[in-house]
Design a protein around this motif. Structure first.
Motif, PDB file in Angstrom:
ATOM      1  N   PRO A 141       0.818  -1.227   0.000  1.00 17.75           N
ATOM      2  CA  PRO A 141       0.000   0.000   0.000  1.00 17.75           C
ATOM      3  C   PRO A 141       0.844   1.266   0.000  1.00 17.75           C
ATOM      4  N   ARG A 142       1.939   1.262   0.754  1.00 14.69           N
ATOM      5  CA  ARG A 142       2.780   2.457   0.853  1.00 14.69           C
ATOM      6  C   ARG A 142       3.393   2.814  -0.497  1.00 14.69           C
ATOM      7  N   GLU A 143       3.979   1.830  -1.159  1.00 14.48           N
ATOM      8  CA  GLU A 143       4.659   2.111  -2.418  1.00 14.48           C
ATOM      9  C   GLU A 143       3.673   2.415  -3.538  1.00 14.48           C
ATOM     10  N   ILE A 144       2.520   1.771  -3.526  1.00 19.05           N
ATOM     11  CA  ILE A 144       1.508   2.058  -4.547  1.00 19.05           C
ATOM     12  C   ILE A 144       0.951   3.464  -4.350  1.00 19.05           C
ATOM     13  N   ALA A 145       0.669   3.835  -3.104  1.00 15.54           N
ATOM     14  CA  ALA A 145       0.118   5.166  -2.826  1.00 15.54           C
ATOM     15  C   ALA A 145       1.085   6.263  -3.224  1.00 15.54           C
ATOM     16  N   ALA A 146       2.384   6.032  -3.078  1.00 17.85           N
ATOM     17  CA  ALA A 146       3.375   7.039  -3.430  1.00 17.85           C
ATOM     18  C   ALA A 146       3.392   7.315  -4.928  1.00 17.85           C
ATOM     19  N   ARG A 147       2.994   6.324  -5.720  1.00 17.50           N
ATOM     20  CA  ARG A 147       3.060   6.463  -7.173  1.00 17.50           C
ATOM     21  C   ARG A 147       1.698   6.656  -7.822  1.00 17.50           C
ATOM     22  N   ARG A 152      -6.922   2.322  -4.758  1.00 15.80           N
ATOM     23  CA  ARG A 152      -7.284   1.831  -3.430  1.00 15.80           C
ATOM     24  C   ARG A 152      -6.746   0.421  -3.274  1.00 15.80           C
ATOM     25  N   VAL A 153      -6.003   0.182  -2.209  1.00 14.81           N
ATOM     26  CA  VAL A 153      -5.389  -1.123  -1.964  1.00 14.81           C
ATOM     27  C   VAL A 153      -6.032  -1.760  -0.741  1.00 14.81           C
TER      28      VAL A 153
END
Length: 278
Positions: A141-147, A152-153
């Motif tokens: 979730p952290r790395e997806i949200a940054a990009r 929504r994960v």
């Protein structure tokens, strides 16, 4: 030579895809079967075990190591890269299976300027099935949200699944467990099914069809081994210093019982794989 490290033999599904994609390269696989599974171990212990495994592969001549373990990638990879690698093994590299999955979901290269990549896209939902430790790490979730903040994960831990797969449990028992976890994910997504799910453990590709059956029609199930192989090929094109074809040899090491592991490995690697003790 390219090293591949995993806590057990789930990473053989990744090695299989890597060898198929790069048949002229030599690979050395190390499974830390004596300490498997990693999924419920404390983060500091996971880091220590991963560091030891990567060190063994470097000592055997690997110039590049792939962490074919989601738990190790989620918990240990960034710390290895930032605080240990250049001091202990300058010129060597460690990559992980988490990166290709994040790139596939977000469409943003890992090394891209994250701030510049934050462009609003179409909102969508992605589900992640993984071990408890991978879920607790929050790495996906952290790395997806940054990009891609519009994605929504929703994560679902699957604590019983690796033991069932490694024990070669009856297919019906595995299917029941997969259904339970799929239902758990869908309960939290009561409004609508995800557009895609990520199988965030290298064991899970062996039962990918069970996830497809347990999820609503049309949900894409992302293949981690294939994405990792594609990502490694692209990395070698960008870093030719690590692109060193050999004889196409594949060797296997374990910290556990070689005879027992050899008997189990064929199902994961797709053909006989004889292990030696490291």
């Amino acid at each position: 030579m390219i090293g591949v490290f995993d806590s057990g033999h789930g990473g053989l599904t990744v090695l299989r895809a890597l060898h198929r994609s790069l048949p002229s390269h030599d690979f050395l696989y190390l499974g830390d079967h004596a300490d498997a599974p990693y999924g419920d171990r404390p983060p500091e212990e996971i880091y220590r075990l991963t560091l030891a495994g990567v060190s063994r592969l470097f000592e055997r001549g690997a110039g590049l190591v792939i962490l074919a373990c989601n738990t190790a990638s989620a918990v240990a990879l960034r710390r290895l890269q930032q605080t240990w690698l250049e001091t202990a093994w300058p010129g060597r590299r460690v990559l992980g299976v988490l990166v290709p999955m994040v790139e596939a979901v977000t469409g943003v290269p890992w090394m891209a300027d994250v701030a510049a990549s934050r462009q609003a896209g179409e909102p969508r939902t992605v589900g992640i099935f993984a071990t408890s430790r991978t879920v607790d790490s929050g790495a996906y979730p952290r790395e997806i949200a940054a990009r891609a903040p519009e994605v929504r994960v929703v994560q679902q831990a699957c604590p019983a699944l690796v033991p069932l797969i490694e024990a070669d449990a009856p297919r019906q028992r595995v299917a029941e467990a997969v259904r339970l976890y799929a239902d758990g994910l869908m309960t939290r997504l009561a409004s609508a099914p995800p557009q895609a799910v990520m199988l965030g453990c290298t064991h899970y590709p062996l039962v990918a069809d069970l996830f497809t059956d347990a999820l609503p029609v049309g949900v894409e199930v992302l293949s981690q081994p294939d994405l990792t192989a594609k990502s490694l090929s692209a990395y070698l094109e960008r870093h030719p210093e690590f692109d060193r074809p050999g004889q196409g040899d594949v060797s296997f090491l374990t910290t556990g019982d070689p005879s027992r592991i050899t008997a189990l490995a064929t199902r994961f690697f797709g053909k006989p794989a004889r292990f030696d003790r490291t």
